[in-house]
Design an enzyme around this catalytic site. Structure first.
Site, PDB file in Angstrom:
ATOM      1  N   ASP A  24       0.828  -1.207   0.000  1.00 42.97           N
ATOM      2  CA  ASP A  24       0.000   0.000   0.000  1.00 42.97           C
ATOM      3  C   ASP A  24       0.864   1.260   0.000  1.00 42.97           C
ATOM      4  OD1 ASP A  24      -2.334   1.481   0.046  1.00 42.97           O
ATOM      5  OD2 ASP A  24      -2.490   1.443   2.227  1.00 42.97           O
ATOM      6  N   ASN A  72     -10.453  -2.921  -6.618  1.00 46.03           N
ATOM      7  CA  ASN A  72      -9.657  -1.910  -7.316  1.00 46.03           C
ATOM      8  C   ASN A  72     -10.203  -1.551  -8.696  1.00 46.03           C
ATOM      9  OD1 ASN A  72      -6.418  -2.999  -6.000  1.00 46.03           O
ATOM     10  ND2 ASN A  72      -7.866  -1.484  -5.223  1.00 46.03           N
TER      11      ASN A  72
END
Length: 255
Positions: A24, A72
């Site tokens: 991340d 996503n």
């Protein structure tokens, strides 16, 4: 190397056998530098390359990374398209190097919805590296932990089997390896974001503010030092686990 490492069985001192990483911070890394988000993802590929090398040097047996979640797809179309192109490019460049270094690739995740070009690239990478046994690299792509559990349950039903814990362990997307010993999340967030929900029931968690493009061997070692100082009991007492930190022989790979 065993294809299904057992948690609790020591690897090198302080080194987990199976490491999972939520990579991340790519977008925030790029934003801080006034760059497009895709630039952060490109730097993220470099960070993954460094991490694979560091894990090989430290004799980690399985590395599982969260490359693209099923959620996503909701990101801006330009970013999603850039990520797809980046993966295709990374496959062409990195697979020969990974193969040379004895890394076996798997791409756990939902294959429907992927372009034929990308899907073929993933399959070719798995086939090319299928003979390797130095380290397994799972790149979770179009993956979600809830999807994984539901998909495993559907497989059992289709096979006419009862839905049991052992059955789910055999049919999840990571059935070819044991559960992660250590889950690392970069970028400062303290959640696992639908990653390996079934497999991380007893994983040790390590959260770092380091953005993924800046992640390196030093940060990996910091996570390993923290991990080495923990006592993993898997529901047992300290006395049952013993001074070695090793599980009793009767404990299974998904204890």
């Amino acid at each position: 190397m065993s294809s299904n490492p057992q948690p609790g069985v020591p690897n090198a001192i302080g080194v987990p056998r199976h490491v999972a990483i939520v990579m991340d911070g790519n977008g925030r890394w790029a934003k801080k530098r006034l760059l497009p988000r895709v630039a952060g993802h490109k730097q993220g590929v470099d960070a993954l390359r460094r991490t694979v090398r560091a894990c090989l040097e430290r004799q980690v047996q399985v590395l599982t990374v969260f490359a693209f979640s099923s959620e996503n797809w909701n990101r801006p179309a330009e970013e999603v398209s850039g990520l797809m192109d980046l993966l295709v490019l990374a496959l062409s460049r990195e697979v020969p190097k990974l193969d040379k270094n004895g890394v076996r690739l798997h791409f756990p995740g939902e294959s429907s919805g992927l372009s034929p070009r990308l899907l073929q690239g993933l399959r070719n990478a798995e086939q090319t590296t299928a003979h390797n046994d130095r380290m397994v690299l799972n790149v979770c792509f179009n993956y979600g932990g809830r999807w994984d559990i539901v998909n495993a349950a559907r497989q059992l039903v289709a096979q006419g089997r009862e839905i049991t814990e052992a059955g789910l362990c055999e049919t999840t997307a990571l059935a070819h390896v044991g559960d992660p010993d250590l889950l690392i999340r970069t970028g400062g967030e303290m959640r696992i974001s639908n990653f390996l929900l079934w497999q991380c029931a007893y994983s040790e968690l390590f959260f770092t503010p380091c953005l993924w493009p800046d992640f390196d061997a030093e940060e990996l070692d910091r996570a390993f030092r923290d991990y080495a100082g923990r006592e993993r009991r898997f529901g047992l007492t300290s006395e049952q686990v013993g001074p070695s930190g090793q599980l009793p022989a009767a404990s299974g790979s998904h204890a």
